[in-house]
Design a protein around this motif. Structure first.
Motif, mmCIF file in Angstrom:
data_model
loop_
_atom_site.group_PDB
_atom_site.id
_atom_site.type_symbol
_atom_site.label_atom_id
_atom_site.label_comp_id
_atom_site.label_asym_id
_atom_site.label_seq_id
_atom_site.Cartn_x
_atom_site.Cartn_y
_atom_site.Cartn_z
ATOM 1 N N ARG A 31 5.372 38.095 6.324
ATOM 2 C CA ARG A 31 4.166 38.898 6.489
ATOM 3 C C ARG A 31 4.266 39.089 7.910
ATOM 4 N NH1 ARG A 31 -0.477 37.683 2.562
ATOM 5 N NH2 ARG A 31 0.574 37.601 0.770
ATOM 6 N N TYR A 33 1.689 41.459 10.753
ATOM 7 C CA TYR A 33 0.427 42.106 11.140
ATOM 8 C C TYR A 33 0.442 42.878 12.331
ATOM 9 C CZ TYR A 33 -0.685 38.654 7.683
ATOM 10 O OH TYR A 33 -0.645 37.456 6.493
ATOM 11 N N TYR A 35 -2.619 44.059 15.165
ATOM 12 C CA TYR A 35 -4.028 43.812 15.378
ATOM 13 C C TYR A 35 -4.226 44.897 16.972
ATOM 14 C CZ TYR A 35 -4.835 40.276 12.295
ATOM 15 O OH TYR A 35 -4.917 39.466 11.468
ATOM 16 N N PRO A 43 -9.628 40.747 18.779
ATOM 17 C CA PRO A 43 -8.554 41.617 18.038
ATOM 18 C C PRO A 43 -9.307 42.300 16.828
ATOM 19 C CG PRO A 43 -7.540 39.399 18.572
ATOM 20 C CD PRO A 43 -8.889 39.374 18.973
ATOM 21 N N LEU A 91 -1.406 43.729 19.225
ATOM 22 C CA LEU A 91 -0.723 42.679 19.027
ATOM 23 C C LEU A 91 -0.111 42.572 17.724
ATOM 24 C CD1 LEU A 91 -3.905 40.591 20.023
ATOM 25 C CD2 LEU A 91 -1.876 40.537 21.094
ATOM 26 N N TYR A 101 -2.732 32.382 6.511
ATOM 27 C CA TYR A 101 -3.817 32.237 7.587
ATOM 28 C C TYR A 101 -3.099 31.678 8.789
ATOM 29 C CZ TYR A 101 -3.363 28.286 4.283
ATOM 30 O OH TYR A 101 -2.966 27.287 3.566
ATOM 31 N N GLU A 102 -1.825 31.155 8.525
ATOM 32 C CA GLU A 102 -1.293 30.751 9.759
ATOM 33 C C GLU A 102 -0.482 31.714 10.454
ATOM 34 O OE1 GLU A 102 -0.521 26.255 7.852
ATOM 35 O OE2 GLU A 102 1.172 27.260 9.033
ATOM 36 N N GLN A 103 -1.150 32.595 11.093
ATOM 37 C CA GLN A 103 -0.594 33.794 11.783
ATOM 38 C C GLN A 103 -0.262 33.466 13.309
ATOM 39 O OE1 GLN A 103 -2.692 37.495 11.416
ATOM 40 N NE2 GLN A 103 -3.443 37.022 9.105
ATOM 41 N N PHE A 105 0.870 34.926 16.938
ATOM 42 C CA PHE A 105 0.911 36.183 17.509
ATOM 43 C C PHE A 105 1.836 36.207 18.869
ATOM 44 C CE2 PHE A 105 -3.314 38.328 15.996
ATOM 45 C CZ PHE A 105 -3.756 37.010 15.288
ATOM 46 N N GLY A 106 2.330 37.444 18.987
ATOM 47 C CA GLY A 106 3.135 37.765 19.950
ATOM 48 C C GLY A 106 2.352 38.152 21.358
ATOM 49 N N PRO A 107 2.927 38.222 22.350
ATOM 50 C CA PRO A 107 2.105 38.300 23.600
ATOM 51 C C PRO A 107 1.614 39.826 23.754
ATOM 52 C CG PRO A 107 4.675 38.760 23.863
ATOM 53 C CD PRO A 107 4.313 38.504 22.594
ATOM 54 N N PHE B 35 -11.194 29.706 12.161
ATOM 55 C CA PHE B 35 -10.315 29.557 13.383
ATOM 56 C C PHE B 35 -10.947 29.496 14.529
ATOM 57 C CE2 PHE B 35 -6.755 30.835 10.415
ATOM 58 C CZ PHE B 35 -7.449 31.548 9.404
ATOM 59 N N TYR B 37 -9.253 30.259 18.424
ATOM 60 C CA TYR B 37 -7.856 31.052 19.160
ATOM 61 C C TYR B 37 -8.318 30.800 20.792
ATOM 62 C CZ TYR B 37 -5.259 32.703 15.352
ATOM 63 O OH TYR B 37 -4.732 32.749 14.020
ATOM 64 N N GLY B 43 -2.387 36.712 28.066
ATOM 65 C CA GLY B 43 -2.986 37.432 27.130
ATOM 66 C C GLY B 43 -2.466 36.917 25.629
ATOM 67 N N GLU B 44 -1.555 36.096 25.539
ATOM 68 C CA GLU B 44 -1.227 35.641 24.185
ATOM 69 C C GLU B 44 -2.050 34.853 23.512
ATOM 70 O OE1 GLU B 44 2.842 34.695 24.656
ATOM 71 O OE2 GLU B 44 3.008 33.788 22.325
ATOM 72 N N LEU B 45 -2.456 34.905 22.297
ATOM 73 C CA LEU B 45 -3.340 34.331 21.690
ATOM 74 C C LEU B 45 -2.733 33.034 21.234
ATOM 75 C CD1 LEU B 45 -4.897 36.994 19.209
ATOM 76 C CD2 LEU B 45 -6.142 35.401 20.796
ATOM 77 N N ARG B 50 -7.719 25.470 12.535
ATOM 78 C CA ARG B 50 -8.170 26.362 11.195
ATOM 79 C C ARG B 50 -8.882 25.123 10.260
ATOM 80 N NH1 ARG B 50 -3.519 26.423 8.921
ATOM 81 N NH2 ARG B 50 -3.984 24.993 7.540
ATOM 82 N N SER B 95 -11.342 34.184 7.941
ATOM 83 C CA SER B 95 -10.546 34.844 6.908
ATOM 84 C C SER B 95 -11.075 34.571 5.462
ATOM 85 C CB SER B 95 -9.210 34.367 7.105
ATOM 86 O OG SER B 95 -8.331 35.394 6.166
ATOM 87 N N ILE B 102 -7.523 38.454 9.622
ATOM 88 C CA ILE B 102 -8.125 37.811 10.290
ATOM 89 C C ILE B 102 -9.361 38.366 10.922
ATOM 90 C CG2 ILE B 102 -8.411 35.967 11.821
ATOM 91 C CD1 ILE B 102 -5.845 34.991 11.212
ATOM 92 N N PHE B 104 -11.906 38.445 13.848
ATOM 93 C CA PHE B 104 -12.227 37.951 15.086
ATOM 94 C C PHE B 104 -13.810 38.265 15.590
ATOM 95 C CE2 PHE B 104 -8.355 36.114 16.555
ATOM 96 C CZ PHE B 104 -7.339 36.747 15.513
#
Lengths: 114, 114
Positions: A31, A33, A35, A43, A91, A101-103, A105-107, B35, B37, B43-45, B50, B95, B102, B104
């Motif tokens: 999966r 996503y 944002y 986000p 993002l 739900y365990e997402q 995230f990238g930078p 959650f 974060y 910038g990275e989440l 959870r 979520s 998700i 936020f």
């Protein structure tokens, strides 16, 4: 590094130009996503894929936005005819199967439209 | 409708003080996930915790603790003996089961002053 990666990290473009961002998820995650995060906000969900299928799109995703995940691996997000309101951090996150739900995230890619 | 409210926009405390970040959520579902974060200046989440809606036990992880109260729809986050490295924006999120995105809150910017 086996985390989510995004390219480019920063993009400055002039209004009216097209831009494309790339996201590479964690390799076994099916999966993916997208944002968007504007200044001072959390986000906001744009869209997500399960493998190569795009399963949901937010109303935030106007006709100028298109996302693809052609082989179920990396994904691209294209914005056509950019507007100043598109300036934001984009993002990408990925997750594995039922643990949606365990997402992770990238930078992010920070877009500035001048 | 789903909604997450973080009423504190910005908080400043002196290092070593304890600080609590408030989060109130709205949902019609009985099964949902909450959650927290952290978003440092890079910038990275960063995922912190959870909780699912059926587990109201408070949790402690080092200097971090979380207080989940369904009766008040709150999921507050406390940092004990704060450190400068805790300075970041913290997001509470929600979520609902079966909904893959998700939601936020707007985040709380935390400044830990030396």
């Amino acid at each position: 590094d086996t985390g989510v990666s995004q390219d480019p990290r920063h993009k400055i473009t002039k209004r009216g130009q097209n831009v494309t961002f790339r996201c590479d998820p964690i390799s076994e995650h099916n999966r993916l996503y997208w944002y968007r995060q504007t200044l001072g906000q959390g986000p906001e969900f744009l869209t997500y894929f399960q493998n190569e299928a795009q399963l949901e799109k937010s109303r935030l995703l106007s006709d100028r936005f298109s996302a693809e995940r052609p082989k179920g691996s990396f994904s691209t997000l294209e914005i056509q005819r950019t507007e100043q309101g598109d300036s934001a951090m984009y993002l990408c996150a990925s997750s594995l199967g039922v643990n949606y739900y365990e997402q992770y995230f990238g930078p992010g890619t920070r877009l500035t439209v001048t | 409708a789903q909604k997450v409210t973080q009423a504190q926009t910005e908080i400043s405390v002196v290092e070593k003080e304890d600080v609590t970040l408030d989060c109130v959520y709205e949902t019609r579902d009985t099964t949902y996930y909450l959650f927290w974060y952290k978003q440092p200046p890079s910038g990275e989440l960063v995922f912190l915790i959870r909780r699912n809606s059926f587990d109201e036990q408070n949790e402690i992880s080092g200097r971090y603790s979380w207080n989940f109260q369904k009766s008040t729809s709150s999921f507050n986050f406390t940092i004990t003996a704060s450190q400068v490295v805790d300075s970041a924006v913290y997001f509470c999120a929600l979520s609902e089961q079966g909904d893959d995105k998700i939601i936020f809150g707007k985040g709380t910017r935390l400044h830990i002053l030396p």
